[in-house]
Design a protein around this motif. Structure first.
Motif, mmCIF file in Angstrom:
data_model
loop_
_atom_site.group_PDB
_atom_site.id
_atom_site.type_symbol
_atom_site.label_atom_id
_atom_site.label_comp_id
_atom_site.label_asym_id
_atom_site.label_seq_id
_atom_site.Cartn_x
_atom_site.Cartn_y
_atom_site.Cartn_z
ATOM 1 N N LEU A 239 1.095 -1.371 0.093
ATOM 2 C CA LEU A 239 -0.059 -0.024 -0.027
ATOM 3 C C LEU A 239 0.804 1.221 0.143
ATOM 4 N N ALA A 240 0.779 2.275 -1.051
ATOM 5 C CA ALA A 240 1.727 3.186 -1.262
ATOM 6 C C ALA A 240 0.675 4.454 -0.967
ATOM 7 N N THR A 241 1.150 5.223 0.029
ATOM 8 C CA THR A 241 0.535 6.562 0.084
ATOM 9 C C THR A 241 1.313 7.674 -0.540
ATOM 10 N N VAL A 242 2.447 7.563 -1.242
ATOM 11 C CA VAL A 242 3.220 8.322 -1.956
ATOM 12 C C VAL A 242 2.559 8.423 -3.308
ATOM 13 N N PRO A 243 2.996 9.787 -4.155
ATOM 14 C CA PRO A 243 2.395 9.778 -5.628
ATOM 15 C C PRO A 243 2.536 8.524 -6.274
ATOM 16 N N ILE A 247 6.065 5.566 -6.860
ATOM 17 C CA ILE A 247 6.043 4.132 -7.355
ATOM 18 C C ILE A 247 6.307 3.471 -8.548
ATOM 19 N N GLY A 248 5.948 4.141 -9.594
ATOM 20 C CA GLY A 248 6.381 3.829 -10.857
ATOM 21 C C GLY A 248 7.807 3.705 -10.931
ATOM 22 N N ARG A 249 8.425 4.789 -10.416
ATOM 23 C CA ARG A 249 9.812 5.119 -10.582
ATOM 24 C C ARG A 249 10.589 4.089 -9.809
ATOM 25 N N LEU A 250 10.117 3.703 -8.723
ATOM 26 C CA LEU A 250 10.827 2.387 -7.783
ATOM 27 C C LEU A 250 10.437 1.302 -8.414
ATOM 28 N N ILE A 251 9.540 1.157 -9.120
ATOM 29 C CA ILE A 251 9.337 -0.348 -9.855
ATOM 30 C C ILE A 251 10.182 -0.392 -10.889
ATOM 31 N N GLY A 252 10.282 0.874 -11.738
ATOM 32 C CA GLY A 252 10.669 0.890 -12.944
ATOM 33 C C GLY A 252 9.592 0.723 -14.329
ATOM 34 N N THR A 253 8.683 1.298 -14.010
ATOM 35 C CA THR A 253 7.512 1.233 -14.978
ATOM 36 C C THR A 253 6.831 2.697 -15.200
ATOM 37 N N ASP A 254 6.469 3.037 -16.110
ATOM 38 C CA ASP A 254 5.502 4.114 -16.392
ATOM 39 C C ASP A 254 4.227 4.078 -16.516
ATOM 40 N N HIS A 255 3.796 2.715 -16.049
ATOM 41 C CA HIS A 255 2.355 2.527 -16.064
ATOM 42 C C HIS A 255 1.306 3.228 -15.150
ATOM 43 N N PHE A 256 1.991 4.047 -13.999
ATOM 44 C CA PHE A 256 1.145 4.741 -13.323
ATOM 45 C C PHE A 256 1.171 6.218 -13.787
ATOM 46 N N ALA A 257 -0.271 6.866 -13.522
ATOM 47 C CA ALA A 257 -0.418 8.085 -14.127
ATOM 48 C C ALA A 257 0.419 9.228 -13.184
ATOM 49 N N ALA A 258 0.810 10.191 -13.919
ATOM 50 C CA ALA A 258 1.735 11.115 -13.194
ATOM 51 C C ALA A 258 0.596 12.296 -12.736
ATOM 52 N N ILE A 259 0.438 12.307 -11.129
ATOM 53 C CA ILE A 259 -0.272 13.409 -10.356
ATOM 54 C C ILE A 259 0.367 14.476 -10.511
ATOM 55 N N PRO A 260 -0.153 15.592 -10.911
ATOM 56 C CA PRO A 260 0.759 16.958 -10.686
ATOM 57 C C PRO A 260 0.840 17.318 -9.215
ATOM 58 N N LEU A 353 6.857 16.877 -2.075
ATOM 59 C CA LEU A 353 5.747 16.416 -2.755
ATOM 60 C C LEU A 353 4.656 16.796 -1.668
ATOM 61 N N ALA A 354 4.220 17.840 -1.436
ATOM 62 C CA ALA A 354 3.444 18.294 -0.319
ATOM 63 C C ALA A 354 1.951 18.022 -0.778
ATOM 64 N N GLY A 355 1.649 18.185 -1.981
ATOM 65 C CA GLY A 355 0.329 18.044 -2.291
ATOM 66 C C GLY A 355 0.010 18.144 -3.844
ATOM 67 N N PRO A 356 -1.184 17.573 -4.126
ATOM 68 C CA PRO A 356 -1.521 17.752 -5.593
ATOM 69 C C PRO A 356 -1.830 19.155 -5.900
ATOM 70 N N LEU A 365 -7.541 12.011 -13.706
ATOM 71 C CA LEU A 365 -6.282 11.399 -13.082
ATOM 72 C C LEU A 365 -6.242 10.592 -11.883
ATOM 73 N N ILE A 366 -7.221 10.791 -11.178
ATOM 74 C CA ILE A 366 -7.477 10.132 -9.655
ATOM 75 C C ILE A 366 -7.318 8.437 -10.227
ATOM 76 N N PRO A 367 -6.182 7.730 -9.335
ATOM 77 C CA PRO A 367 -6.104 6.598 -9.522
ATOM 78 C C PRO A 367 -6.965 5.745 -8.662
ATOM 79 N N ALA A 368 -7.288 4.427 -8.898
ATOM 80 C CA ALA A 368 -8.483 3.712 -8.323
ATOM 81 C C ALA A 368 -7.479 3.216 -7.175
ATOM 82 N N TYR A 369 -8.162 2.455 -5.966
ATOM 83 C CA TYR A 369 -7.259 2.128 -4.803
ATOM 84 C C TYR A 369 -6.385 1.060 -5.127
ATOM 85 N N GLU A 370 -6.524 0.475 -6.301
ATOM 86 C CA GLU A 370 -5.541 -0.779 -6.786
ATOM 87 C C GLU A 370 -5.141 -0.494 -8.077
#
Length: 410
Positions: A239-243, A247-260, A353-356, A365-370
């Motif tokens: 469960l990630a609470t960071v943008p 998480i995509g950067r740590l995993i090495g994928t660009d599949h996660f949407a970039a939240i401003p 990364l204080a807030g969107p 852009l809002i991601p699903a919970y999974e």
């Protein structure tokens, strides 16, 4: 089930409470203390938040959590007075009489602004997500109100991205802050400070077996069959609470949407005098290296601290300006005629990364919970749209925890 929570802020702690009742939970927190943007400085005889916080009358999940933790009697309702600093003069804007006396808006403009405030809670925010706040203000309130009132606020809050911010955020912001009387906004605070909530949440989670590893930034995440490896440890769920993009950067994928996102720099000052004419929140129309002067001891009683406490709030894009602490402190002392020897202490909190940034189209852009096998909850989650709050972060943590637990029962 072994569950890893990345981030020990409000959403991470809120999720850990129901999860740790039946599951094995580990929280990785990069800082030495938990709390995220709700963490506090320990000044010895008192604690004070690194970033100013208060709650609102509609924060039902927060109130329920306080009751569950035995803290409901610590919640108090205080008055938040407001003002505007224009051309070196602080104009109080709390009571109707003070608003009528404000010289930088006409009577007609004041009436339009008051009408918008009254209507704010009834707007359908969906269509406003695609409308820039600037465009909305110009259409409904006119150039004068935009230039004299809203443009400085948007500039101080969002900088160069102010023209991208949606009207949905603006109207939500107005609506959530409309619980006002002649003495000011009605705002909630925990007597003793919000650290009491954070400490109680952490202690409750740990009493259930949750492991909280502070000073432990997550540096690597990888998939291992049906499991995840985080910092070399294997977990059944993450469960990630960071943008999401982090998480995509740590995993090495660009599949996660970039939240401003944007950063925040907040200078907290302890000093021997009051500087804002008894007003809690003074917005700066005058150019300054901070957008607001928030005098905590014009909100919570000064005698609790033995000194005056002031926040200087600033936001930034990629990185804060070099030497920002000294720049802010020097400007503050000059602008408010405060001798340097009157400053007892000053601490600058910086969060990249204080807030969107609630740009137009943000709701898409809002991601699903999974997503992509990772659970996500934070300031970008549905309960925090279109304006983040403690209530929204608690709701996000609780809702994602419920989803994880549903999966364990399947």
């Amino acid at each position: 089930m072994d569950i890893c929570i990345i981030g020990g802020g409000l959403s991470g702690l809120a999720a850990s409470l129901p999860l740790s009742e039946t599951q094995d939970v580990t929280i990785f927190e990069r800082r030495p203390i938990v709390g995220g943007c709700l963490a506090s400085y320990d000044r010895g005889n008192y604690q004070i938040e690194e970033y100013y916080h208060h709650c609102f009358a509609g924060d039902r999940r927060l109130f329920s959590l306080l009751t569950d933790l035995g803290l409901s009697d610590r919640l108090e309702w205080l008055k938040g007075s407001t003002g505007y600093c224009v051309d070196g003069t602080i104009h109080p804007l709390t009571s109707p009489i003070e608003i009528l006396r404000y010289p930088h808006l006409t009577i007609v403009e004041k009436a339009r602004l008051a009408l918008l405030t009254l209507r704010a809670k009834n707007f359908d925010l969906g269509p406003l997500d695609d409308v820039p706040a600037r465009e909305f203000i110009l259409e409904h309130l006119g150039e004068g109100i935009y230039a004299s009132f809203f443009e400085p606020l948007l500039r101080s809050k969002f900088g160069d991205r102010r023209d991208e911010v949606s009207a949905a955020w603006l109207i939500s912001r107005i609506a959530i802050r409309s619980d006002r009387g002649v003495e000011g906004e009605r705002l909630g605070y925990i007597r003793g400070g919000w650290h009491e909530l954070i400490d109680a949440m952490a202690e409750r989670a740990q009493s259930r077996g949750c492991r909280i590893e502070t000073d432990t930034p997550v540096t690597a995440i990888s998939r291992k069959g049906d499991c995840w490896e985080v910092n070399g440890q294997v977990f059944d769920a993450v469960l990630a609470t960071v943008p999401p993009q982090e998480i995509g950067r740590l995993i090495g994928t660009d599949h996660f949407a970039a939240i401003p996102y944007q950063g925040a720099a907040c200078l907290t000052i302890g000093l021997d005098r009051e500087v804002s004419q008894g007003i809690y929140w003074v917005n700066m129309k005058d150019p300054a290296p901070y957008g607001a002067v928030v005098t905590h001891t014009n909100f919570a009683p000064r005698e609790r601290y033995g000194e005056d406490i002031v926040y200087l709030a600033s936001y930034f894009g990629e990185q804060p300006a070099t030497g920002l602490k000294e720049t802010m402190l020097t400007d503050f002392c000059r602008r408010f005629s405060v001798p340097k020897e009157s400053i007892h202490w000053a601490e600058l909190a910086v969060e990249r990364l204080a807030g969107p940034v609630y740009t137009t189209g943000f709701r898409h852009l809002i991601p699903a919970y999974e997503e992509h096998g990772v659970y996500l909850a934070g300031m970008y989650s549905p309960p925090n749209y279109p304006e983040r709050s403690m209530e929204g972060s608690i709701a996000a943590g609780q809702e994602v925890a419920a989803r994880i637990l549903e999966g364990t029962d399947a």
